[in-house]
Motif scaffolding. Structure first.
Motif, PDB file in Angstrom:
ATOM      1  N   SER A  96       0.829  -1.208  -0.025  1.00 41.26           N
ATOM      2  CA  SER A  96      -0.016   0.056  -0.031  1.00 41.26           C
ATOM      3  C   SER A  96       0.793   1.288  -0.060  1.00 41.26           C
ATOM      4  N   PRO A 126       2.378   3.940  -4.484  1.00 37.60           N
ATOM      5  CA  PRO A 126       1.103   4.426  -5.383  1.00 37.60           C
ATOM      6  C   PRO A 126       0.712   3.613  -6.565  1.00 37.60           C
ATOM      7  N   LEU A 127      -0.336   3.542  -6.705  1.00 34.98           N
ATOM      8  CA  LEU A 127      -0.994   2.658  -7.909  1.00 34.98           C
ATOM      9  C   LEU A 127      -0.938   1.127  -7.583  1.00 34.98           C
TER      10      LEU A 127
END
Lengths: 119, 833
Positions: free
Chosen positions: A2, A5-6
């Protein structure tokens, strides 16, 4: 995972965001191609990539399978991308005509040599 | 048909046909036949038609509706004592009223009768003083309007007509003579039918002037001239008279200056025009006096279509004319200034308290003398007579027309037409002007050798007779002389033209013996000479036309002398001696031209009788010159009686001067008391003049050798030869001082005004140069240039941006897009937090 990003895209079902990612990649490739190629045909190809990147986004936003509130006919995106394809074809025809003339004058399709209009 | 509509229709057509001819010739004249030859036919035909219409108006319409009364008959009765006369006139009036006649005349004669009745009643109350005084009523007339030009409240300006016997007779006379002149001119002007070589104009290279003929133009002017004259005659108000008055003036200007290339002709035309303007100025003053005080220019009271006077609902005349305002029925048609005249007159005269107020009479005098000034100009009376002899520069048919029927007749006609508005004081002015003119002109004619100038001075002199007669109260005699004179003077001029046509000179000293070469001209001219000197059998009352009219004038002069010893003695002597001089110069002219031996053999050999187009009018006019004074055998029909029917209202009565208390204008009917005396005087003086001329120029007695007489009386001769030095006098008195003033004004203009203007101009120029150099060049131009340069530099700066490299542009787009994206992102994050 997590923290990246993405990263959450990897464990989610395929949705609009995945398509947008592909489109973004295509757009950036096209933009890079336009910015780096000296061959005019290469530039035209870059343009096509940019337009298709945008088209993918349109399709994605337009498709009822990719959205939750899928109770409309939902052809807006598809129509928009059809327009873009038609425009791209027309634009490519005009651009190829320019390129042909340019080649006739300069025996080359190097866009850096098209600098007569500089101030 | 009703004469009230028929007469105006006929005369209006007779009046307008020459205008139509003028317009047609104006537009098509040049293309009418070879060299415009048909223009002459068109003009002659149109004036002939006018003549025919006028004759129909006189014989077909006027006479059947208005029975003629014998003026002589009435006159003889005037010799009886008062009461007899009154009763006779009453009978007369009653007879007329009973006779089947036109409504207009019936109305009039009834009125005359009633006026007489009231007068009789009044005079019986006031004693014998007024018993001789009787007055005539208004003459039958028709008036109406063609068109109203403007109306300011009660003041109205209109094109209108006023038709009485005088109008009709003048129409017949003018058109008849004009027809003869037109026919004559078709022969006389034949030189103008091809290229014309003017032998009197020498060009700078010594050759004579050659120009295209102007035959059609001559007839064009002639038609306009006839139209203008007929316009004066038919005019129903003074303003309209003035309009046609000026039109006649301009026509005379064109015609006198017909040979415009000749210096003498153009100056003569100018002179005629300018001298007439001087008279017209006076006429304008008279018109203003009338306009301001009486408030109308119309001669007669306004009538409707049936010839009835238009009345208002309260029973007053709706639009009263000048005559009925100045001579009211209540006042027994005696002249009296209107209230408006008294009020306006007080502005020009200062009236003391308690003093008798004659302001109205003074204004009446101003108005009368003012209008007469116009007549002085047109009829070439002293002191404006100088233009007429110079007017001989025009072609002879013009002289004949101007001198007999049209222009100069207009002055006498207007004096006669306007007669009811002349106060006794104005009349005495007219009489003196006439007397002076008649003597001056007659004496100048003695020495003149130019055949046309002798006739011109003779005209001036005869016009003096007419004016004198009008001034002395001889209205009928004066206008009768106008009509008879028109015929014999037209004849004389055309005869002189025939002579000039034959010998190509105006100079009588180069003529002589021509009667053998041109008998028709010679003997018709002899008839004219006899008519003008008034040949006739005295007392018996038979003679040529001039005999009747001239004797009537001298009778009236004698009548006047009987009432006014001082003025009368001068004003009687003038026409009596004038008669002698007239006879002398007329026969001097005839003898020098036609009798004796030729003075210039070459010219004599060249002479020939004129063509029939010229001699036929001569014969026609000769017949009229003999007979126009007669009555039709066995009837009352004659010019004298016709004119008497138009006698202005109230002018038959004896009138006393108000401003000049000793002045009496006598009753014209009383003139018949002096029939014998005047007849013998006129005959005696004319015979004396004729005898002297015969002795000097025909029998050539040594005692009366003209050359010796000339030598003996050299100063007088040169004085007369130079026309009493009038031209020189006017030069010295008017022209030279105005030239001095003009020179002074011119030098002031050049010296002072021009230098001020030039100074101002150069100062302004210098100032503007300074402004140009300092302000314009630096401030205005500088700021504009600076702005332009700034724009240019900025453009140069911007052009660096345009590299022309496609990839670079894409880079910029990408970078720009990223900047936008990043900034948008941050904006959302910041605002979101």
């Amino acid at each position: 995972m997590s923290s990246l990003p993405l990263a959450h895209l990897l464990n989610e079902p395929v949705g609009v965001a995945h398509f947008m990612l592909v489109g973004a990649v295509m757009f950036v490739c096209g933009a890079l191609c336009m910015a780096t190629k000296r061959n005019a045909l290469g530039v035209l190809m870059g343009i096509e990539l940019v337009l298709n990147g945008a088209n993918i986004n349109f399709i994605a936003f337009g498709s009822k399978y990719l959205r939750n509130d899928a109770n409309t006919l939902g052809l807006d995106g598809q129509l928009m991308s059809l327009f873009v394809i038609v425009l791209a074809a027309a634009e490519a025809a005009v651009a190829l005509a320019i390129v042909l003339n340019f080649y006739n004058n300069h025996d080359s399709v190097d866009v850096d040599r098209a600098e007569q209009l500089q101030g | 048909m009703d004469p009230a509509s028929l007469l105006p229709t006929l005369l209006t057509f007779a009046w307008l046909i020459p205008l139509a001819s003028f317009v047609v010739i104006l537009f098509f004249g040049k293309h009418m036949g070879p060299h415009g030859k048909l223009a002459g036919h068109v003009a002659a035909l149109s004036i002939g038609t006018s003549c025919l219409l006028s004759m129909i108006a006189l014989f077909g319409v006027w006479l059947p509706n208005h029975e003629l009364v014998d003026a002589h008959h009435g006159g003889h009765d005037a010799t009886h004592e008062g009461e007899d006369h009154e009763s006779h006139d009453e009978d007369h009036g009653a007879e007329e009223a009973a006779a089947p006649q036109g409504s207009q005349f019936q109305y009039t004669s009834t009125e005359v009768a009633s006026a007489k009745l009231t007068l009789t009643a009044a005079s019986s109350g006031e004693g014998e003083e007024h018993s001789e005084e009787h007055n005539n009523g208004p003459p039958p007339y028709y008036t109406g309007e063609y068109y109203t030009l403007v109306s300011f409240g009660s003041l109205k300006l209109a094109l209108s007509y006023y038709i009485d016997t005088l109008t009709v007779v003048m129409f017949c006379m003018v058109t008849l003579i004009a027809t003869c002149v037109h026919i004559y001119a078709m022969g006389y002007m034949h030189d103008e039918l091809h290229d014309f070589t003017d032998h009197e104009v020498t060009l700078s290279n010594g050759a004579h002037l050659k120009r295209p003929g102007r035959y059609w133009r001559f007839f064009q002017y002639l038609s306009l001239f006839c139209f203008s004259m007929l316009g004066i005659v038919i005019a129903g108000n003074v303003a309209m008279v003035f309009v046609f008055w000026e039109l006649v003036g301009i026509c005379s200007y064109f015609l006198i200056g017909f040979y415009i290339e000749r210096h003498s002709a153009s100056t003569a035309a100018n002179k005629a025009f300018i001298v007439n303007r001087v008279g017209d100025f006076g006429m304008l003053i008279g018109m203003m006096a009338l306009w301001a005080s009486v408030g109308t220019f119309a001669f007669g009271d306004m009538q409707d279509e049936t010839g009835k006077t238009v009345m208002t609902e309260s029973g007053e005349v709706a639009e009263p004319g000048i005559f009925s305002q100045l001579r009211t029925k209540e006042n027994d048609y005696a002249i009296q200034p209107t209230e408006g005249m008294v009020a306006e007159g007080e502005r020009i005269t200062t009236v003391e308290e308690g003093e008798e107020n004659n302001a109205g009479w003074w204004l009446l005098l101003v108005a009368g003398v003012g209008i007469f000034c116009g007549c002085v100009g047109k009829s070439a009376q002293f002191p404006l007579h100088v233009w007429l002899p110079d007017a001989m520069e025009g072609p002879t048919p013009v002289s004949a027309l101007v001198h007999s029927a049209t222009m100069v007749a207009a002055g006498v006609y207007l004096t006669g037409r306007f007669y009811p508005a002349f106060s006794p004081e104005a009349l005495i002015v007219i009489a003196y002007v006439g007397a002076i003119t008649l003597l001056i002109a007659a004496t100048i004619a003695i020495t003149a050798t130019d055949i046309k100038r002798v006739l011109a001075y003779s005209t001036v002199s005869q016009l003096g007779y007419m004016m004198l007669s009008l001034g002395l109260g001889g209205w009928l005699a004066g206008l009768f002389h106008l009509i008879t004179h028109a015929f014999f003077k037209g004849l004389l001029f055309m005869c002189s033209g025939s002579v000039i046509h034959a010998v190509h000179t105006n100079d009588m000293t180069e003529m002589g013996g021509l009667r053998k070469k041109m008998p028709i001209t010679a003997y018709t001219m002899l008839v004219g000479c006899l008519a003008i000197i008034g040949a006739g059998i005295p007392v018996a009352g038979i003679g040529l036309s001039g005999y009747y009219s001239k004797d009537a004038i001298i009778e009236q002069a004698w009548n006047f002398f009987d009432k006014n010893q001082f003025h009368g003695s001068i004003l009687l002597a003038a026409p009596v001696f004038g008669a002698a001089i007239t006879a002398f110069y007329m026969f001097r002219l005839w003898y020098m031209t036609f009798a004796g031996e030729p003075r210039n053999q070459q010219r004599y050999d060249h002479a020939h009788e004129s063509p029939s187009t010229m001699t036929t009018p001569l014969i026609i006019l000769a017949v009229f010159a003999v007979a126009v004074g007669w009555n039709f055998p066995g009837t009352n029909l004659g010019v004298y009686n016709l004119l008497d029917q138009a006698r202005p209202v109230g002018t038959l009565a004896t009138s006393e001067g108000v401003l000049m208390e000793s002045l009496t204008i006598p009753n014209e009917h009383d003139a018949h008391n002096f029939l014998v005396k005047a007849g013998l005087a006129a005959f005696g003086t004319a015979a004396a003049g004729l005898l002297l001329a015969t002795l000097m120029y025909l029998l050539r007695w040594d005692m009366f050798n003209p050359a010796e007489i000339k030598q003996t009386f050299k100063p007088i001769h040169s004085w007369l030869w130079n026309k009493w030095w009038f031209d020189e006098l006017y030069w010295a008195v008017f022209v030279a001082p105005s030239m001095v003033v003009a020179k002074f004004a011119s030098s002031f203009d050049r010296g002072v005004i021009d230098s001020i203007l030039h100074g101002a101009a150069s100062a302004a120029k210098g100032g503007s140069q300074v402004v140009d150099a300092v302000f314009d060049k630096t401030v205005v131009d500088g700021s504009v240039n600076a702005f332009a340069r700034g724009t240019w530099d900025f453009g140069l700066l911007l052009k660096k941006l345009q590299t022309g490299s496609l990839r670079q542009y894409i880079l910029f787009i990408v970078v720009g897009a990223m900047v936008l994206f990043v900034s948008a992102f941050f904006t959302i994050v910041i605002s979101g937090s």
